[in-house]
Design an enzyme around this catalytic site. Structure first.
Site, PDB file in Angstrom:
ATOM      1  N   CYS A 117      34.985  37.267  30.932  1.00  0.00           N
ATOM      2  CA  CYS A 117      35.604  38.251  31.830  1.00  0.00           C
ATOM      3  C   CYS A 117      35.055  39.658  31.624  1.00  0.00           C
ATOM      4  CB  CYS A 117      37.117  38.268  31.633  1.00  0.00           C
ATOM      5  SG  CYS A 117      37.861  36.668  31.891  1.00  0.00           S
ATOM      6  N   HIS A 257      40.635  44.864  33.814  1.00  0.00           N
ATOM      7  CA  HIS A 257      40.414  43.470  34.188  1.00  0.00           C
ATOM      8  C   HIS A 257      41.708  42.917  34.779  1.00  0.00           C
ATOM      9  CE1 HIS A 257      39.447  39.345  34.212  1.00  0.00           C
ATOM     10  NE2 HIS A 257      40.065  39.022  33.105  1.00  0.00           N
ATOM     11  N   ASN A 287      42.838  36.010  38.641  1.00  0.00           N
ATOM     12  CA  ASN A 287      41.837  36.366  37.623  1.00  0.00           C
ATOM     13  C   ASN A 287      40.487  35.761  38.035  1.00  0.00           C
ATOM     14  OD1 ASN A 287      40.211  36.599  35.375  1.00  0.00           O
ATOM     15  ND2 ASN A 287      41.749  35.862  33.922  1.00  0.00           N
TER      16      ASN A 287
END
Ligand code: UT7
Length: 330
Positions: A117, A257, A287
């Site tokens: 990520c 994020h 996500n």
């Protein structure tokens, strides 16, 4: 407030998400879950899912074309293509090579970088280093994922979290305008690899063996990852602020994020940044791993949520563990 003169400037951004929307109510028909649980625990309402004929390189190429148009540049202007992804088209060649061909970026070197990520922050930091060193003038940095292909759709603890998409940024050599990347920060901790991972197709578990042992999908120990994410993202925010003699008050917009709204809220509490300064789109995209920050950055620029003259802080955390932050004067 006196900031370091940037050597790398943001020339353009773009993002692409698949058309298909998978809502929490759709998920209720697939696994034992419910809209209320998902919204309360994660902030997610819906996510985008790629159709079976769509590839990561295609999503990345579409995002890159939009970023090139935004930057008013041609594919041949690109010196280097860097893609952060954990769901590339193939083990090799790199997804960046597919994108190079699709764009017709005939002067570009191309490679992928794997930092889960945190992938986009890592590729943007590498882009900054290439530009500072004079080895590149224009770098296309992308985060792109089709996580829906490595999610276990029978595992309610993970399948509700992830989505597909790609975001792209064009970084270029700065003039003396004061705009651009002020600073970057990257960290890792490989002691915690097994808390968030996907083993399928690697040399530890070649694909056939991974399927036999049922380890081909994303595996996550949610609570442990949650705690680490808050700790690491807070550290990345506070470290870069301190290095540049700044406080949270100096930041105009924080783009974290987009994993979970509770992680974002806990991070702003720990770093004393006003929660109204946080850019959030996890509700619509879930996500998207390496794509999450560049999608948010491109969307925020496009909608006017961030604008010229503002100081923007990007912060991310992902499997590995990897994490980092990037301070950007727009
Ligand atoms: O991209 C970077 C990495 N990823 C992340 O940052 C994600 C980090 N972790 C998280 O966001 C959270 O840990 C989750 C959202 C994954 C889970 O939230 P949680 O508050 O930590 O829940 P939990 O895992 O402690 O589970 C609580 C309960 C359990 O039931 P029992 O044991 O209390 O009866 C789970 O079985 O919720 C249950 N549960 C669900 N219930 C309905 C787990 N998933 C679901 C679900 N729907 N989808």
């Amino acid at each position: 407030m006196s900031l370091k003169m940037p050597e790398t400037v943001l020339l353009g951004t773009g993002y692409e998400v698949p058309e298909k929307i998978l809502t929490n109510h759709d998920l209720e028909k697939m696994v034992d879950t419910n809209d209320q649980w998902i919204q309360e625990r994660t902030g997610i309402k819906e996510r985008r899912i790629a159709s079976s004929d769509l590839t990561t390189s295609e999503l990345c190429t579409r995002a890159a074309r939009k970023a090139l148009q935004d930057a008013n540049l041609q594919p041949e202007d690109i010196d280097l293509i860097l893609i952060g992804t954990v769901t590339g088209d193939a083990l090799f060649p790199s997804t960046a090579c597919y994108v190079q061909e699709k764009l017709g970026a005939c002067n570009a070197a191309a490679m992928d970088l794997q930092a889960a990520c945190a992938g986009f922050l890592y590729v943007s930091t590498v882009a900054d280093a290439f530009i500072i060193s004079g080895k590149a003038k224009v770098v296309l940095a992308i985060g792109g994922e089709i996580l829906s292909r490595i999610v276990d759709w029978n595992d309610r603890s993970t399948c509700v979290l992830f989505g597909d998409g790609a975001g792209a940024a064009i970084w270029g050599a700065a003039n003396d305008s004061g705009k651009g990347i002020i600073d970057t920060y990257m960290k890792s901790d490989g002691r915690l690899t097994e808390l968030l991972c996907s083993y399928g197709g690697g040399t530890n578990y070649p694909m056939q063996e991974a399927i036999e042992k049922n380890v081909q999908f994303i595996q996550m120990q949610g609570q442990e990852v949650f705690k680490s994410a808050v700790r690491a993202m807070s550290e990345a925010v506070l470290t870069i602020l301190k290095k540049n003699d700044l406080t949270g008050d100096d930041i105009d917009v924080l783009i974290p994020h987009q994993a979970n709204i509770r992680i974002m809220n806990a991070t702003v509490r720990k770093t004393k940044i006003d929660e109204n300064k946080v850019y959030v789109n996890v509700d619509r995209f879930g996500n998207t791993s390496a794509a999450s920050i560049p999608i948010a950055l491109a969307e925020a620029r496009q909608s006017g949520a961030i604008k010229a003259g503002q100081l923007v802080l990007l912060v991310s955390f992902g499997g590995g563990f990897t994490w980092g932050s990037l301070l950007l004067q727009l």
